[in-house]
Scaffold this motif. Structure first.
Motif, PDB file in Angstrom:
ATOM      1  N   GLU A 191      -9.645  -6.751   2.111  1.00 27.54           N
ATOM      2  CA  GLU A 191     -10.382  -6.574   0.859  1.00 27.54           C
ATOM      3  C   GLU A 191      -9.748  -7.357  -0.284  1.00 27.54           C
ATOM      4  O   GLU A 191     -10.456  -7.867  -1.155  1.00 27.54           O
ATOM      5  CB  GLU A 191     -10.495  -5.086   0.527  1.00 27.54           C
ATOM      6  CG  GLU A 191     -11.401  -4.360   1.497  1.00 27.54           C
ATOM      7  CD  GLU A 191     -11.434  -2.857   1.305  1.00 27.54           C
ATOM      8  OE1 GLU A 191     -10.677  -2.321   0.457  1.00 27.54           O
ATOM      9  OE2 GLU A 191     -12.234  -2.204   2.012  1.00 27.54           O
ATOM     10  N   ARG A 207      -5.048   1.017   7.657  1.00 31.63           N
ATOM     11  CA  ARG A 207      -5.554   1.037   6.268  1.00 31.63           C
ATOM     12  C   ARG A 207      -4.987  -0.128   5.468  1.00 31.63           C
ATOM     13  O   ARG A 207      -5.709  -0.763   4.694  1.00 31.63           O
ATOM     14  CB  ARG A 207      -5.179   2.350   5.587  1.00 31.63           C
ATOM     15  CG  ARG A 207      -5.951   3.519   6.089  1.00 31.63           C
ATOM     16  CD  ARG A 207      -5.514   4.788   5.404  1.00 31.63           C
ATOM     17  NE  ARG A 207      -5.896   5.930   6.204  1.00 31.63           N
ATOM     18  CZ  ARG A 207      -5.288   7.099   6.180  1.00 31.63           C
ATOM     19  NH1 ARG A 207      -4.247   7.300   5.372  1.00 31.63           N
ATOM     20  NH2 ARG A 207      -5.703   8.082   6.940  1.00 31.63           N
ATOM     21  N   TYR A 214       0.869  -1.170   0.000  1.00 29.15           N
ATOM     22  CA  TYR A 214       0.000   0.000   0.000  1.00 29.15           C
ATOM     23  C   TYR A 214       0.907   1.221   0.000  1.00 29.15           C
ATOM     24  O   TYR A 214       1.743   1.377   0.879  1.00 29.15           O
ATOM     25  CB  TYR A 214      -0.900  -0.045   1.245  1.00 29.15           C
ATOM     26  CG  TYR A 214      -1.615   1.239   1.601  1.00 29.15           C
ATOM     27  CD1 TYR A 214      -2.454   1.882   0.697  1.00 29.15           C
ATOM     28  CD2 TYR A 214      -1.466   1.800   2.869  1.00 29.15           C
ATOM     29  CE1 TYR A 214      -3.113   3.049   1.042  1.00 29.15           C
ATOM     30  CE2 TYR A 214      -2.129   2.966   3.220  1.00 29.15           C
ATOM     31  CZ  TYR A 214      -2.946   3.587   2.306  1.00 29.15           C
ATOM     32  OH  TYR A 214      -3.598   4.740   2.649  1.00 29.15           O
ATOM     33  N   SER A 272     -14.859  -7.502   3.284  1.00 27.36           N
ATOM     34  CA  SER A 272     -14.788  -6.175   3.882  1.00 27.36           C
ATOM     35  C   SER A 272     -15.255  -6.307   5.323  1.00 27.36           C
ATOM     36  O   SER A 272     -15.919  -7.281   5.692  1.00 27.36           O
ATOM     37  CB  SER A 272     -15.669  -5.177   3.134  1.00 27.36           C
ATOM     38  OG  SER A 272     -17.044  -5.449   3.370  1.00 27.36           O
ATOM     39  N   LEU A 288      -7.042  -3.053   3.576  1.00 22.46           N
ATOM     40  CA  LEU A 288      -6.853  -3.367   2.154  1.00 22.46           C
ATOM     41  C   LEU A 288      -6.446  -4.825   1.960  1.00 22.46           C
ATOM     42  O   LEU A 288      -6.832  -5.462   0.980  1.00 22.46           O
ATOM     43  CB  LEU A 288      -5.826  -2.415   1.541  1.00 22.46           C
ATOM     44  CG  LEU A 288      -6.296  -0.964   1.434  1.00 22.46           C
ATOM     45  CD1 LEU A 288      -5.141  -0.049   1.056  1.00 22.46           C
ATOM     46  CD2 LEU A 288      -7.447  -0.833   0.444  1.00 22.46           C
TER      47      LEU A 288
END
Length: 139
Positions: free
Chosen positions: A47, A40, A14, A52, A44
Motif C-alpha cells: 500500500e 500485515r 509497522y 492494494s 502495508l
C-alpha cells in the motif's frame, strides 16, 4: 554498511501492540501470530507503493502467493509489548519479490524472517511477471 544497518535505514515500519488474544496461556505470543504480523506488514508495504491487493487483482488480474518462508525465532514477544515489524525488499525478480523482515522490541530482535512471494495470474494461479509499474517502483 551491514545488512542490519541497511534494513534499519530502508525498512518500512509497522508497530504492533501485543494483546491478550495474541498470546498463549503463559503470556507469550503464539507462534502463528507472528506470521499474521509479518503478512500485515507486507500488505502495508504494498500500500505504501500505491497499490492494494484488490486493485492489482482488478486491474492486472494478479495476486501474490507465498512461495517460501524462513523464520528464526530468537526471543518471544509478551503480553502488552510494543513491537515493530521492519520490512524491506531484499531482491526482486521477474515474477517474485523476496522480503526480509525483522520483528523487534526496541533494539532486541525477536524474529528474523525471509519470504519469497510469487506473482500469479488469478484465473489459473500460474506465475507471471510483476506489473511493470510495480517493478519500476522497487528499483
Amino acid at each position: 554498511m551491514t545488512d542490519t544497518q541497511t534494513l534499519e535505514q530502508t525498512a518500512m515500519r509497522y508497530r504492533v501492540r501485543v494483546f491478550y488474544e495474541d498470546t498463549d496461556a503463559s503470556g507469550v505470543v503464539y507462534h502463528a501470530n507472528y506470521l499474521k504480523y509479518l503478512e500485515r506488514a507486507r500488505t502495508l508495504w504494498l500500500e505504501a507503493q500505491g497499490h492494494s491487493h484488490r486493485s492489482l487483482a482488478e486491474s492486472h488480474g494478479i495476486a501474490f502467493t507465498l512461495a517460501d518462508a524462513k523464520l528464526q525465532f530468537k526471543q518471544p514477544a509478551r503480553l502488552d509489548d510494543d513491537i515493530e515489524v521492519l520490512t524491506t525488499v531484499a531482491d526482486q525478480r521477474r515474477a517474485r519479490i523476496i522480503f526480509e523482515q525483522t520483528i523487534r522490541r526496541e533494539k532486541t530482535v525477536l524474529i528474523q524472517a525471509r519470504f519469497t512471494v510469487a506473482c500469479v495470474r488469478i484465473h489459473d494461479f500460474r506465475p507471471c511477471a510483476l506489473p511493470e509499474l510495480l517493478q519500476k517502483e522497487m528499483q
